[in-house]
Motif scaffolding. Structure first.
Motif, short mmCIF file in Angstrom:
data_model
loop_
_atom_site.label_atom_id
_atom_site.label_comp_id
_atom_site.label_asym_id
_atom_site.label_seq_id
_atom_site.Cartn_x
_atom_site.Cartn_y
_atom_site.Cartn_z
N ALA A 139 11.31 -9.67 18.67
CA ALA A 139 11.10 -8.94 17.41
C ALA A 139 11.96 -7.69 17.38
CB ALA A 139 9.63 -8.57 17.26
N PHE A 140 12.03 -7.04 16.22
CA PHE A 140 12.84 -5.82 16.10
C PHE A 140 12.29 -4.72 17.01
CE2 PHE A 140 14.00 -1.75 14.26
CZ PHE A 140 15.38 -1.88 14.21
N ASN A 141 10.97 -4.53 16.95
CA ASN A 141 10.36 -3.58 17.88
C ASN A 141 10.12 -4.31 19.18
OD1 ASN A 141 8.87 -1.79 19.39
ND2 ASN A 141 7.62 -1.10 17.64
N PRO B 281 2.10 -5.69 14.31
CA PRO B 281 0.71 -5.85 13.83
C PRO B 281 0.17 -7.27 13.93
CG PRO B 281 2.06 -4.64 12.24
CD PRO B 281 2.99 -5.21 13.26
N LEU B 282 1.04 -8.27 14.16
CA LEU B 282 0.55 -9.66 14.19
C LEU B 282 -0.47 -9.89 15.30
CD1 LEU B 282 3.87 -11.66 13.63
CD2 LEU B 282 1.83 -11.75 12.17
N GLY B 283 -0.35 -9.18 16.40
CA GLY B 283 -1.28 -9.36 17.51
C GLY B 283 -1.11 -10.73 18.15
N HIS C 277 16.47 -1.86 -2.46
CA HIS C 277 16.34 -1.96 -1.00
C HIS C 277 16.00 -0.59 -0.40
CE1 HIS C 277 20.14 0.13 -0.18
NE2 HIS C 277 20.62 -0.51 -1.22
N GLY C 278 15.67 -0.62 0.90
CA GLY C 278 15.26 0.62 1.57
C GLY C 278 16.34 1.18 2.46
N SER C 279 15.89 1.78 3.57
CA SER C 279 16.81 2.56 4.40
C SER C 279 17.64 1.71 5.34
CB SER C 279 16.02 3.58 5.21
OG SER C 279 15.10 2.91 6.05
N SER C 280 17.22 0.46 5.60
CA SER C 280 17.93 -0.33 6.62
C SER C 280 18.48 -1.63 6.05
CB SER C 280 16.97 -0.64 7.78
OG SER C 280 17.56 -1.61 8.62
N LYS D 99 -1.39 -16.42 8.76
CA LYS D 99 -1.65 -15.13 9.40
C LYS D 99 -0.54 -14.19 8.98
CE LYS D 99 -2.21 -13.59 14.22
NZ LYS D 99 -3.37 -12.75 14.17
N GLY D 100 -0.84 -13.31 8.05
CA GLY D 100 0.14 -12.29 7.66
C GLY D 100 0.17 -11.19 8.70
N ASN D 101 1.16 -10.32 8.62
CA ASN D 101 1.23 -9.22 9.59
C ASN D 101 -0.01 -8.33 9.49
OD1 ASN D 101 2.34 -8.67 7.05
ND2 ASN D 101 3.73 -7.10 7.80
N HIS D 102 -0.51 -8.12 8.26
CA HIS D 102 -1.78 -7.43 8.09
C HIS D 102 -2.72 -8.44 7.44
CE1 HIS D 102 0.12 -3.72 9.27
NE2 HIS D 102 1.05 -3.90 8.36
N ALA E 87 10.44 -13.45 8.77
CA ALA E 87 11.84 -13.50 8.31
C ALA E 87 12.79 -12.88 9.33
CB ALA E 87 11.97 -12.79 6.97
N THR E 88 12.53 -11.63 9.72
CA THR E 88 13.43 -10.94 10.66
C THR E 88 12.67 -10.34 11.85
OG1 THR E 88 13.20 -8.71 9.74
CG2 THR E 88 14.81 -10.17 8.68
N GLY E 89 11.35 -10.25 11.76
CA GLY E 89 10.57 -9.62 12.84
C GLY E 89 10.59 -8.11 12.82
N GLY F 243 9.90 -9.85 3.81
CA GLY F 243 8.77 -9.02 4.24
C GLY F 243 8.73 -7.69 3.50
N TYR F 244 9.91 -7.13 3.26
CA TYR F 244 10.02 -5.86 2.51
C TYR F 244 9.38 -6.03 1.13
CZ TYR F 244 12.63 -1.99 0.22
OH TYR F 244 13.01 -0.86 -0.49
N SER F 245 9.75 -7.13 0.45
CA SER F 245 9.27 -7.34 -0.93
C SER F 245 7.80 -7.75 -0.97
CB SER F 245 10.09 -8.44 -1.61
OG SER F 245 11.47 -8.12 -1.62
N LEU F 246 7.35 -8.54 0.00
CA LEU F 246 5.97 -9.03 -0.04
C LEU F 246 4.97 -7.93 0.33
CD1 LEU F 246 6.56 -12.52 1.65
CD2 LEU F 246 6.20 -12.06 -0.79
N GLY F 247 5.46 -6.88 1.01
CA GLY F 247 4.56 -5.79 1.38
C GLY F 247 4.66 -4.58 0.47
N GLY F 248 5.71 -4.49 -0.33
CA GLY F 248 5.90 -3.32 -1.21
C GLY F 248 7.37 -3.09 -1.45
N GLY F 249 8.00 -2.34 -0.53
CA GLY F 249 9.44 -2.11 -0.62
C GLY F 249 9.76 -0.81 -1.33
N MET F 250 9.87 0.27 -0.53
CA MET F 250 10.09 1.60 -1.11
C MET F 250 11.46 2.10 -0.68
SD MET F 250 9.24 5.15 0.06
CE MET F 250 7.75 4.93 1.01
N MET G 22 21.28 5.85 8.35
CA MET G 22 21.71 5.69 9.76
C MET G 22 20.62 5.05 10.61
SD MET G 22 23.55 9.42 9.91
CE MET G 22 22.23 10.18 8.98
N ASP G 23 19.86 4.11 10.02
CA ASP G 23 18.82 3.40 10.77
C ASP G 23 19.45 2.54 11.86
OD1 ASP G 23 16.80 4.46 9.32
OD2 ASP G 23 16.23 2.63 8.27
N PRO G 24 18.74 2.32 12.96
CA PRO G 24 19.30 1.48 14.03
C PRO G 24 19.44 0.03 13.55
CG PRO G 24 17.02 2.05 14.47
CD PRO G 24 17.43 2.85 13.28
#
Ligand SMILES: Cc1cc2nc3c(=O)[nH]c(=O)nc-3n(C[C@H](O)[C@H](O)[C@H](O)COP(=O)(O)OP(=O)(O)OC[C@H]3O[C@@H](n4cnc5c(N)ncnc54)[C@H](O)[C@@H]3O)c2cc1C
Length: 456
Positions: free
Chosen positions: A32-34, A78-80, A129-132, A447-450, A71-73, A139-146, A308-310
Protein backbone atom coordinates in the motif's frame (compact mmCIF):
# COMPACT_ATOMS: atom_id res chain seq x y z
CA UNK A 1 1.19 -34.38 -11.56
CA UNK A 2 -0.99 -31.28 -11.96
CA UNK A 3 -1.16 -29.17 -8.79
CA UNK A 4 -4.47 -27.38 -8.25
CA UNK A 5 -4.16 -24.19 -6.18
CA UNK A 6 -7.21 -22.69 -4.44
CA UNK A 7 -7.82 -19.96 -7.01
CA UNK A 8 -7.27 -21.90 -10.22
CA UNK A 9 -11.01 -22.06 -10.89
CA UNK A 10 -11.27 -18.26 -10.53
CA UNK A 11 -8.10 -17.64 -12.59
CA UNK A 12 -9.55 -19.74 -15.39
CA UNK A 13 -12.46 -17.27 -15.70
CA UNK A 14 -10.32 -14.11 -15.88
CA UNK A 15 -8.55 -12.09 -18.52
CA UNK A 16 -6.67 -10.57 -15.58
CA UNK A 17 -4.86 -12.38 -12.75
CA UNK A 18 -5.26 -13.76 -9.28
CA UNK A 19 -2.15 -13.20 -7.16
CA UNK A 20 -1.69 -15.40 -4.09
CA UNK A 21 0.90 -15.55 -1.29
CA UNK A 22 2.85 -18.15 -3.26
CA UNK A 23 3.36 -15.82 -6.24
CA UNK A 24 6.73 -14.05 -6.56
CA UNK A 25 5.09 -10.61 -6.90
CA UNK A 26 2.79 -11.09 -3.88
CA UNK A 27 4.53 -8.45 -1.74
CA UNK A 28 4.66 -5.94 -4.60
CA UNK A 29 0.98 -6.42 -5.41
CA UNK A 30 -0.33 -6.27 -1.84
CA UNK A 31 1.81 -3.23 -0.93
CA UNK A 32 0.00 0.00 0.00
CA UNK A 33 1.02 3.66 -0.22
CA UNK A 34 1.45 3.87 3.54
CA UNK A 35 4.04 1.16 4.06
CA UNK A 36 2.84 0.73 7.65
CA UNK A 37 -0.20 -1.04 6.21
CA UNK A 38 0.47 -4.76 6.03
CA UNK A 39 -2.39 -6.01 3.84
CA UNK A 40 -2.84 -9.78 3.99
CA UNK A 41 -5.91 -10.66 1.95
CA UNK A 42 -6.64 -14.24 0.93
CA UNK A 43 -5.70 -13.25 -2.61
CA UNK A 44 -5.48 -10.16 -4.82
CA UNK A 45 -7.53 -10.12 -8.01
CA UNK A 46 -6.27 -7.81 -10.78
CA UNK A 47 -9.22 -7.50 -13.21
CA UNK A 48 -8.67 -6.31 -16.78
CA UNK A 49 -12.34 -5.97 -17.67
CA UNK A 50 -15.76 -5.76 -16.07
CA UNK A 51 -16.38 -9.50 -16.59
CA UNK A 52 -13.33 -10.22 -14.40
CA UNK A 53 -14.89 -8.19 -11.60
CA UNK A 54 -18.19 -10.05 -12.03
CA UNK A 55 -16.33 -13.37 -11.78
CA UNK A 56 -14.42 -12.25 -8.67
CA UNK A 57 -17.54 -11.02 -6.88
CA UNK A 58 -19.50 -14.20 -7.72
CA UNK A 59 -16.55 -16.33 -6.62
CA UNK A 60 -16.25 -14.50 -3.31
CA UNK A 61 -19.97 -14.61 -2.59
CA UNK A 62 -20.26 -18.32 -3.35
CA UNK A 63 -17.39 -19.14 -1.00
CA UNK A 64 -18.28 -16.82 1.85
CA UNK A 65 -15.36 -14.48 1.21
CA UNK A 66 -15.56 -10.72 1.49
CA UNK A 67 -14.39 -8.27 -1.18
CA UNK A 68 -12.29 -5.17 -0.53
CA UNK A 69 -12.16 -2.94 -3.63
CA UNK A 70 -9.00 -0.89 -4.10
CA UNK A 71 -7.53 1.41 -6.74
CA UNK A 72 -4.08 2.62 -5.60
CA UNK A 73 -3.87 1.77 -1.88
CA UNK A 74 -3.59 5.40 -0.73
CA UNK A 75 -6.02 4.82 2.13
CA UNK A 76 -5.37 1.18 2.94
CA UNK A 77 -4.49 1.42 6.64
CA UNK A 78 -8.12 1.73 7.83
CA UNK A 79 -9.06 -1.57 6.12
CA UNK A 80 -7.68 -3.59 9.03
CA UNK A 81 -7.77 -7.39 8.81
CA UNK A 82 -8.37 -8.82 5.34
CA UNK A 83 -8.77 -12.42 6.52
CA UNK A 84 -11.13 -14.33 4.23
CA UNK A 85 -11.20 -11.33 1.89
CA UNK A 86 -10.39 -10.91 -1.80
CA UNK A 87 -8.68 -7.61 -2.51
CA UNK A 88 -10.04 -6.60 -5.91
CA UNK A 89 -7.45 -4.14 -7.14
CA UNK A 90 -8.60 -2.26 -10.23
CA UNK A 91 -5.20 -0.73 -11.11
CA UNK A 92 -5.37 -2.15 -14.64
CA UNK A 93 -8.63 -0.39 -15.55
CA UNK A 94 -6.88 2.54 -17.21
CA UNK A 95 -9.25 3.99 -19.85
CA UNK A 96 -9.51 7.78 -20.08
CA UNK A 97 -12.03 9.48 -22.38
CA UNK A 98 -12.37 13.26 -22.41
CA UNK A 99 -15.34 14.98 -24.04
CA UNK A 100 -14.08 18.56 -23.93
CA UNK A 101 -17.22 20.08 -25.45
CA UNK A 102 -19.44 18.43 -22.84
CA UNK A 103 -16.90 19.13 -20.03
CA UNK A 104 -17.19 15.46 -19.15
CA UNK A 105 -14.55 12.82 -18.38
CA UNK A 106 -14.92 9.06 -18.05
CA UNK A 107 -12.11 7.11 -16.40
CA UNK A 108 -11.49 3.49 -15.56
CA UNK A 109 -11.42 3.02 -11.80
CA UNK A 110 -7.65 2.44 -11.70
CA UNK A 111 -6.76 5.83 -13.16
CA UNK A 112 -4.69 8.26 -11.09
CA UNK A 113 -5.11 12.01 -11.36
CA UNK A 114 -1.71 12.31 -13.04
CA UNK A 115 -3.21 10.72 -16.16
CA UNK A 116 -6.12 13.14 -16.34
CA UNK A 117 -5.18 16.60 -15.05
CA UNK A 118 -2.35 17.44 -17.51
CA UNK A 119 -4.48 16.36 -20.50
CA UNK A 120 -7.39 18.48 -19.31
CA UNK A 121 -5.10 21.46 -18.81
CA UNK A 122 -4.06 21.35 -22.47
CA UNK A 123 -7.76 21.62 -23.35
CA UNK A 124 -8.34 24.59 -21.05
CA UNK A 125 -10.14 22.44 -18.47
CA UNK A 126 -9.57 21.53 -14.83
CA UNK A 127 -10.80 18.70 -12.63
CA UNK A 128 -11.31 18.88 -8.87
CA UNK A 129 -8.21 16.84 -8.01
CA UNK A 130 -6.25 17.25 -4.79
CA UNK A 131 -2.66 17.70 -3.75
CA UNK A 132 -1.18 14.47 -5.14
CA UNK A 133 -1.15 13.40 -8.82
CA UNK A 134 -0.50 9.86 -7.53
CA UNK A 135 -3.90 9.54 -5.81
CA UNK A 136 -6.60 7.53 -7.59
CA UNK A 137 -9.69 9.18 -9.02
CA UNK A 138 -11.83 6.34 -7.58
CA UNK A 139 -11.09 6.40 -3.85
CA UNK A 140 -10.67 10.19 -3.86
CA UNK A 141 -14.08 10.65 -5.52
CA UNK A 142 -15.95 7.96 -3.57
CA UNK A 143 -14.84 9.44 -0.23
CA UNK A 144 -15.20 13.16 -1.04
CA UNK A 145 -12.23 14.74 -2.79
CA UNK A 146 -11.11 18.14 -1.56
CA UNK A 147 -8.71 19.94 -3.87
CA UNK A 148 -7.45 23.28 -5.06
CA UNK A 149 -10.76 24.45 -6.54
CA UNK A 150 -12.96 23.10 -3.75
CA UNK A 151 -14.06 26.41 -2.25
CA UNK A 152 -15.48 27.38 -5.64
CA UNK A 153 -16.78 24.01 -6.92
CA UNK A 154 -17.10 21.81 -3.80
CA UNK A 155 -16.06 18.22 -3.31
CA UNK A 156 -15.17 16.14 -6.38
CA UNK A 157 -17.73 13.52 -5.36
CA UNK A 158 -20.53 15.98 -6.14
CA UNK A 159 -19.14 16.56 -9.65
CA UNK A 160 -19.42 12.82 -10.34
CA UNK A 161 -22.25 12.28 -12.84
CA UNK A 162 -22.29 8.48 -13.26
CA UNK A 163 -20.69 5.43 -11.65
CA UNK A 164 -20.27 1.97 -13.16
CA UNK A 165 -19.90 -0.85 -10.68
CA UNK A 166 -20.47 -4.52 -9.95
CA UNK A 167 -22.72 -5.06 -6.94
CA UNK A 168 -22.87 -8.01 -4.53
CA UNK A 169 -25.28 -9.96 -6.76
CA UNK A 170 -22.64 -9.92 -9.50
CA UNK A 171 -24.61 -7.42 -11.64
CA UNK A 172 -22.75 -4.75 -13.60
CA UNK A 173 -24.69 -1.50 -13.18
CA UNK A 174 -24.42 2.07 -14.32
CA UNK A 175 -25.98 4.44 -11.79
CA UNK A 176 -26.62 8.15 -11.96
CA UNK A 177 -29.14 10.72 -10.79
CA UNK A 178 -32.01 8.94 -12.56
CA UNK A 179 -30.87 5.29 -12.57
CA UNK A 180 -30.83 3.75 -9.09
CA UNK A 181 -30.44 7.21 -7.50
CA UNK A 182 -30.22 5.82 -3.94
CA UNK A 183 -27.17 3.76 -4.82
CA UNK A 184 -25.67 6.72 -6.72
CA UNK A 185 -26.22 8.87 -3.63
CA UNK A 186 -24.63 6.33 -1.27
CA UNK A 187 -21.59 5.73 -3.45
CA UNK A 188 -20.71 9.42 -3.35
CA UNK A 189 -19.31 9.33 0.17
CA UNK A 190 -19.80 5.65 1.00
CA UNK A 191 -16.51 4.58 -0.67
CA UNK A 192 -16.07 0.83 -1.32
CA UNK A 193 -18.99 -0.46 0.73
CA UNK A 194 -21.45 -0.91 -2.14
CA UNK A 195 -19.56 -2.68 -4.92
CA UNK A 196 -16.46 -2.68 -7.06
CA UNK A 197 -16.49 0.49 -9.14
CA UNK A 198 -15.13 -0.08 -12.64
CA UNK A 199 -15.53 3.43 -14.10
CA UNK A 200 -16.57 6.95 -13.12
CA UNK A 201 -17.81 9.94 -15.09
CA UNK A 202 -17.48 13.49 -13.84
CA UNK A 203 -17.80 17.13 -14.81
CA UNK A 204 -14.72 19.28 -15.35
CA UNK A 205 -14.51 23.06 -15.46
CA UNK A 206 -13.24 25.59 -18.00
CA UNK A 207 -9.93 27.07 -16.82
CA UNK A 208 -7.13 28.42 -19.03
CA UNK A 209 -4.98 29.79 -16.23
CA UNK A 210 -5.09 30.88 -12.62
CA UNK A 211 -2.93 32.79 -10.15
CA UNK A 212 -1.25 30.16 -8.02
CA UNK A 213 1.94 29.36 -6.20
CA UNK A 214 3.78 28.96 -2.93
CA UNK A 215 5.58 31.36 -0.60
CA UNK A 216 8.36 29.81 1.48
CA UNK A 217 9.49 31.25 4.80
CA UNK A 218 12.18 29.97 7.18
CA UNK A 219 10.67 27.43 9.61
CA UNK A 220 11.58 29.77 12.49
CA UNK A 221 8.96 32.23 11.24
CA UNK A 222 6.14 29.66 11.58
CA UNK A 223 4.26 31.62 14.23
CA UNK A 224 3.96 34.93 12.34
CA UNK A 225 3.22 33.14 9.04
CA UNK A 226 0.42 31.03 10.54
CA UNK A 227 -1.02 33.99 12.45
CA UNK A 228 -1.08 36.11 9.29
CA UNK A 229 -2.63 33.27 7.25
CA UNK A 230 -5.29 32.53 9.89
CA UNK A 231 -6.27 36.22 10.03
CA UNK A 232 -6.33 36.48 6.24
CA UNK A 233 -8.44 33.44 5.33
CA UNK A 234 -11.84 34.67 6.58
CA UNK A 235 -11.49 37.64 4.19
CA UNK A 236 -10.82 35.57 1.05
CA UNK A 237 -13.44 34.96 -1.66
CA UNK A 238 -14.54 31.45 -2.67
CA UNK A 239 -12.42 31.80 -5.83
CA UNK A 240 -9.31 31.57 -3.63
CA UNK A 241 -8.16 28.32 -2.00
CA UNK A 242 -5.34 28.84 0.45
CA UNK A 243 -3.31 26.38 2.53
CA UNK A 244 -0.58 26.96 5.11
CA UNK A 245 1.89 24.25 6.03
CA UNK A 246 4.89 23.49 8.16
CA UNK A 247 7.11 21.37 5.94
CA UNK A 248 10.26 19.49 6.91
CA UNK A 249 11.41 18.04 3.62
CA UNK A 250 13.53 14.92 3.36
CA UNK A 251 16.65 15.05 1.24
CA UNK A 252 14.81 13.13 -1.50
CA UNK A 253 14.73 13.52 -5.29
CA UNK A 254 10.97 14.19 -5.44
CA UNK A 255 11.52 17.45 -3.50
CA UNK A 256 12.43 20.40 -5.77
CA UNK A 257 16.16 21.22 -5.54
CA UNK A 258 15.96 24.65 -3.84
CA UNK A 259 13.98 23.36 -0.85
CA UNK A 260 15.23 19.75 -0.63
CA UNK A 261 16.19 18.80 2.92
CA UNK A 262 15.00 22.16 4.29
CA UNK A 263 12.32 23.14 6.82
CA UNK A 264 9.79 25.85 6.03
CA UNK A 265 6.55 27.56 6.89
CA UNK A 266 4.72 27.93 3.58
CA UNK A 267 1.56 29.48 2.25
CA UNK A 268 -0.08 28.13 -0.91
CA UNK A 269 -2.78 29.77 -2.96
CA UNK A 270 -4.85 28.98 -6.05
CA UNK A 271 -6.98 31.88 -7.23
CA UNK A 272 -9.54 31.74 -10.03
CA UNK A 273 -9.04 35.29 -11.25
CA UNK A 274 -6.56 37.84 -12.51
CA UNK A 275 -2.97 38.30 -11.38
CA UNK A 276 -3.62 41.80 -10.04
CA UNK A 277 -6.61 40.67 -7.97
CA UNK A 278 -4.70 37.61 -6.78
CA UNK A 279 -1.70 39.71 -5.77
CA UNK A 280 -4.00 41.96 -3.76
CA UNK A 281 -5.50 38.99 -1.93
CA UNK A 282 -2.18 37.47 -0.86
CA UNK A 283 -0.49 40.79 -0.08
CA UNK A 284 -0.56 40.39 3.74
CA UNK A 285 1.47 37.18 3.42
CA UNK A 286 3.83 38.61 0.81
CA UNK A 287 4.41 41.66 3.02
CA UNK A 288 6.10 39.29 5.49
CA UNK A 289 8.92 38.93 2.95
CA UNK A 290 9.05 35.29 1.78
CA UNK A 291 12.44 33.72 1.11
CA UNK A 292 11.00 32.27 -2.10
CA UNK A 293 7.78 33.08 -3.96
CA UNK A 294 6.53 31.06 -6.94
CA UNK A 295 3.13 32.78 -7.42
CA UNK A 296 2.37 33.45 -11.10
CA UNK A 297 -0.34 32.99 -13.70
CA UNK A 298 -0.12 29.27 -14.54
CA UNK A 299 -2.14 26.65 -16.44
CA UNK A 300 -4.16 24.27 -14.23
CA UNK A 301 -1.56 21.52 -14.82
CA UNK A 302 0.72 23.45 -12.43
CA UNK A 303 -1.59 22.52 -9.55
CA UNK A 304 -0.65 18.82 -9.85
CA UNK A 305 2.83 18.95 -8.32
CA UNK A 306 2.36 22.26 -6.45
CA UNK A 307 2.02 20.69 -2.98
CA UNK A 308 5.20 18.61 -3.50
CA UNK A 309 3.49 15.47 -2.11
CA UNK A 310 5.61 12.31 -2.11
CA UNK A 311 5.02 10.31 -5.30
CA UNK A 312 6.22 6.98 -3.92
CA UNK A 313 5.05 4.81 -1.00
CA UNK A 314 6.46 5.63 2.42
CA UNK A 315 5.75 4.56 6.00
CA UNK A 316 4.01 7.24 8.02
CA UNK A 317 1.89 8.06 11.06
CA UNK A 318 -0.75 10.75 10.66
CA UNK A 319 -3.56 12.67 12.26
CA UNK A 320 -6.36 14.84 10.95
CA UNK A 321 -9.28 16.97 12.11
CA UNK A 322 -11.69 19.47 10.65
CA UNK A 323 -11.64 22.60 12.81
CA UNK A 324 -14.42 25.09 13.56
CA UNK A 325 -11.76 27.83 13.29
CA UNK A 326 -8.24 28.53 14.55
CA UNK A 327 -8.14 31.65 16.69
CA UNK A 328 -4.91 33.31 17.73
CA UNK A 329 -4.58 31.17 20.88
CA UNK A 330 -5.07 28.03 18.77
CA UNK A 331 -2.26 29.06 16.42
CA UNK A 332 -0.01 29.61 19.46
CA UNK A 333 -0.86 26.17 20.87
CA UNK A 334 -0.29 24.51 17.49
CA UNK A 335 3.10 26.19 17.07
CA UNK A 336 4.07 25.24 20.63
CA UNK A 337 3.18 21.59 19.90
CA UNK A 338 4.83 21.12 16.50
CA UNK A 339 6.57 24.39 15.59
CA UNK A 340 10.27 25.22 15.34
CA UNK A 341 11.01 25.13 19.07
CA UNK A 342 9.13 21.90 19.76
CA UNK A 343 11.73 19.52 18.30
CA UNK A 344 8.99 18.11 16.05
CA UNK A 345 10.21 15.86 13.24
CA UNK A 346 6.79 15.91 11.51
CA UNK A 347 7.25 16.16 7.75
CA UNK A 348 3.91 17.90 7.23
CA UNK A 349 1.48 19.95 9.28
CA UNK A 350 -1.04 21.25 6.78
CA UNK A 351 -3.95 23.63 7.22
CA UNK A 352 -6.42 24.09 4.36
CA UNK A 353 -9.10 26.71 4.27
CA UNK A 354 -12.58 25.17 3.99
CA UNK A 355 -15.90 27.00 3.61
CA UNK A 356 -17.28 28.37 0.36
CA UNK A 357 -18.86 25.60 -1.71
CA UNK A 358 -17.54 23.03 0.79
CA UNK A 359 -20.03 24.35 3.32
CA UNK A 360 -23.12 24.23 1.09
CA UNK A 361 -25.09 21.17 0.00
CA UNK A 362 -25.45 21.41 -3.78
CA UNK A 363 -28.65 20.14 -5.44
CA UNK A 364 -28.38 16.39 -6.06
CA UNK A 365 -25.35 15.99 -3.77
CA UNK A 366 -24.31 12.56 -2.55
CA UNK A 367 -23.85 11.26 1.00
CA UNK A 368 -20.70 13.36 1.46
CA UNK A 369 -22.29 16.69 0.60
CA UNK A 370 -20.13 19.07 2.62
CA UNK A 371 -17.21 19.22 5.04
CA UNK A 372 -17.63 20.60 8.56
CA UNK A 373 -15.64 23.51 9.94
CA UNK A 374 -13.58 26.24 8.30
CA UNK A 375 -10.09 24.67 8.42
CA UNK A 376 -8.82 21.19 7.65
CA UNK A 377 -5.78 19.85 9.49
CA UNK A 378 -3.64 16.99 8.25
CA UNK A 379 -0.26 16.11 9.72
CA UNK A 380 2.15 13.27 9.23
CA UNK A 381 5.49 12.01 10.40
CA UNK A 382 7.63 9.57 8.46
CA UNK A 383 8.00 6.34 10.45
CA UNK A 384 10.44 3.83 8.99
CA UNK A 385 10.77 1.98 12.31
CA UNK A 386 9.00 1.69 15.67
CA UNK A 387 11.06 4.30 17.57
CA UNK A 388 10.44 6.94 14.87
CA UNK A 389 6.76 5.93 14.77
CA UNK A 390 6.53 6.42 18.54
CA UNK A 391 8.25 9.82 18.29
CA UNK A 392 5.95 10.92 15.47
CA UNK A 393 2.92 9.63 17.40
CA UNK A 394 3.97 11.72 20.42
CA UNK A 395 4.04 14.94 18.38
CA UNK A 396 0.80 14.06 16.56
CA UNK A 397 -0.89 13.49 19.93
CA UNK A 398 0.39 16.86 21.15
CA UNK A 399 -1.04 18.45 17.99
CA UNK A 400 -4.38 16.70 18.58
CA UNK A 401 -4.48 18.14 22.10
CA UNK A 402 -3.64 21.63 20.82
CA UNK A 403 -6.55 21.72 18.35
CA UNK A 404 -9.07 19.66 20.32
CA UNK A 405 -11.08 22.73 21.44
CA UNK A 406 -11.81 23.48 17.78
CA UNK A 407 -12.71 19.97 16.61
CA UNK A 408 -15.69 20.14 14.21
CA UNK A 409 -15.59 16.63 12.73
CA UNK A 410 -13.54 14.39 10.47
CA UNK A 411 -13.00 13.92 6.76
CA UNK A 412 -12.75 10.16 6.19
CA UNK A 413 -10.40 10.35 3.17
CA UNK A 414 -7.81 11.86 5.50
CA UNK A 415 -8.39 9.35 8.31
CA UNK A 416 -5.60 6.76 8.29
CA UNK A 417 -6.80 4.53 11.11
CA UNK A 418 -9.57 2.03 11.70
CA UNK A 419 -12.58 4.02 12.83
CA UNK A 420 -16.26 3.85 13.59
CA UNK A 421 -17.52 5.35 10.32
CA UNK A 422 -20.81 6.47 11.93
CA UNK A 423 -18.79 9.37 13.37
CA UNK A 424 -18.19 10.70 9.84
CA UNK A 425 -21.86 11.33 9.03
CA UNK A 426 -24.90 12.91 10.66
CA UNK A 427 -27.46 10.45 12.04
CA UNK A 428 -29.89 10.70 9.08
CA UNK A 429 -27.16 10.24 6.47
CA UNK A 430 -25.71 7.30 8.39
CA UNK A 431 -29.13 5.62 8.66
CA UNK A 432 -29.76 6.08 4.92
CA UNK A 433 -26.28 4.77 4.04
CA UNK A 434 -27.04 1.62 6.06
CA UNK A 435 -30.45 1.20 4.42
CA UNK A 436 -28.96 1.41 0.93
CA UNK A 437 -26.28 -1.04 2.02
CA UNK A 438 -28.97 -3.47 3.20
CA UNK A 439 -30.69 -3.16 -0.18
CA UNK A 440 -27.64 -3.81 -2.35
CA UNK A 441 -25.31 -5.76 -0.06
CA UNK A 442 -27.37 -7.35 2.73
CA UNK A 443 -24.67 -9.95 3.50
CA UNK A 444 -22.00 -7.27 3.84
CA UNK A 445 -19.76 -8.71 1.12
CA UNK A 446 -18.01 -5.40 0.48
CA UNK A 447 -15.52 -3.97 2.90
CA UNK A 448 -14.86 -0.29 2.31
CA UNK A 449 -11.88 1.42 3.91
CA UNK A 450 -14.32 2.89 6.45
CA UNK A 451 -16.96 0.22 7.01
CA UNK A 452 -20.70 0.84 6.62
CA UNK A 453 -22.71 -2.17 7.86
CA UNK A 454 -26.17 -2.97 6.44
CA UNK A 455 -29.20 -1.78 8.42
CA UNK A 456 -30.51 -4.48 10.78
C1 LIG B 1 -0.17 11.79 -0.54
C2 LIG B 1 -1.67 11.93 -0.38
C3 LIG B 1 -2.28 13.11 -0.77
C4 LIG B 1 -3.67 13.26 -0.64
N1 LIG B 1 -4.26 14.45 -0.99
C5 LIG B 1 -5.60 14.58 -0.89
C6 LIG B 1 -6.24 15.80 -1.23
O1 LIG B 1 -5.61 16.76 -1.64
N2 LIG B 1 -7.58 15.88 -1.08
C7 LIG B 1 -8.32 14.82 -0.64
O2 LIG B 1 -9.53 14.94 -0.56
N3 LIG B 1 -7.74 13.66 -0.30
C8 LIG B 1 -6.40 13.52 -0.41
N4 LIG B 1 -5.81 12.36 -0.02
C9 LIG B 1 -6.65 11.30 0.53
C10 LIG B 1 -7.24 10.47 -0.58
O3 LIG B 1 -8.38 11.11 -1.08
C11 LIG B 1 -7.65 9.10 -0.02
O4 LIG B 1 -6.50 8.44 0.41
C12 LIG B 1 -8.37 8.27 -1.07
O5 LIG B 1 -9.07 7.25 -0.42
C13 LIG B 1 -7.39 7.69 -2.06
O6 LIG B 1 -8.06 7.02 -3.07
P1 LIG B 1 -7.27 5.92 -3.89
O7 LIG B 1 -8.19 5.34 -4.86
O8 LIG B 1 -5.99 6.51 -4.38
O9 LIG B 1 -6.86 4.91 -2.73
P2 LIG B 1 -7.37 3.43 -2.36
O10 LIG B 1 -6.67 3.09 -1.07
O11 LIG B 1 -7.15 2.52 -3.49
O12 LIG B 1 -8.90 3.60 -2.12
C14 LIG B 1 -9.41 4.02 -0.89
C15 LIG B 1 -10.78 3.41 -0.70
O13 LIG B 1 -11.64 3.86 -1.72
C16 LIG B 1 -12.51 2.81 -2.10
N5 LIG B 1 -12.21 2.43 -3.48
C17 LIG B 1 -11.10 2.62 -4.22
N6 LIG B 1 -11.24 2.10 -5.44
C18 LIG B 1 -12.47 1.57 -5.49
C19 LIG B 1 -13.20 0.86 -6.47
N7 LIG B 1 -12.71 0.62 -7.68
N8 LIG B 1 -14.46 0.46 -6.18
C20 LIG B 1 -15.00 0.69 -4.96
N9 LIG B 1 -14.33 1.32 -3.99
C21 LIG B 1 -13.09 1.76 -4.25
C22 LIG B 1 -12.23 1.64 -1.19
O14 LIG B 1 -13.08 1.69 -0.07
C23 LIG B 1 -10.79 1.88 -0.82
O15 LIG B 1 -10.43 1.24 0.41
C24 LIG B 1 -4.44 12.20 -0.12
C25 LIG B 1 -3.82 11.00 0.27
C26 LIG B 1 -2.45 10.86 0.15
C27 LIG B 1 -1.82 9.57 0.60
Amino acid sequence: MLTVTPYDDLSAQLTGRVVTPSDPDWDAVRGAFNMRADLRPSAVVLPREVEDVVAAVNYARSRGLRVAPQATGHNALPLGSLDDTLLVDVRELQDVAIDAAAQRVRVGAGVKWELVAPRLSELGLAALHGSSPDVGVAGYSLGGGMGWLARKYGLQTNSVTAIELVTADGEPRRVDATHEPDLFWALRGGNGNYGVVTALEFTVYPLEELYAGVMFFPFERASEVLHTWAELTPTLPDEMMSWASLLQFPDAPFVPEPVRGGSFAVVYGAYLGSESDGRGLVRPVRDLGPAMDTFAMVPPAALGPMAMDPPDPLPFESTTAMLTDLPSGGVDDLVAAVGPESGSPLALVELRQLGGALAHRSPGAGARATLPGTISLLALGVAPDEPSAATARGYLDALDRAVRPYHAGDYPNFVERQSDASAFFDADTWARLREVKALYDPSDVFKGNHHIPPAD
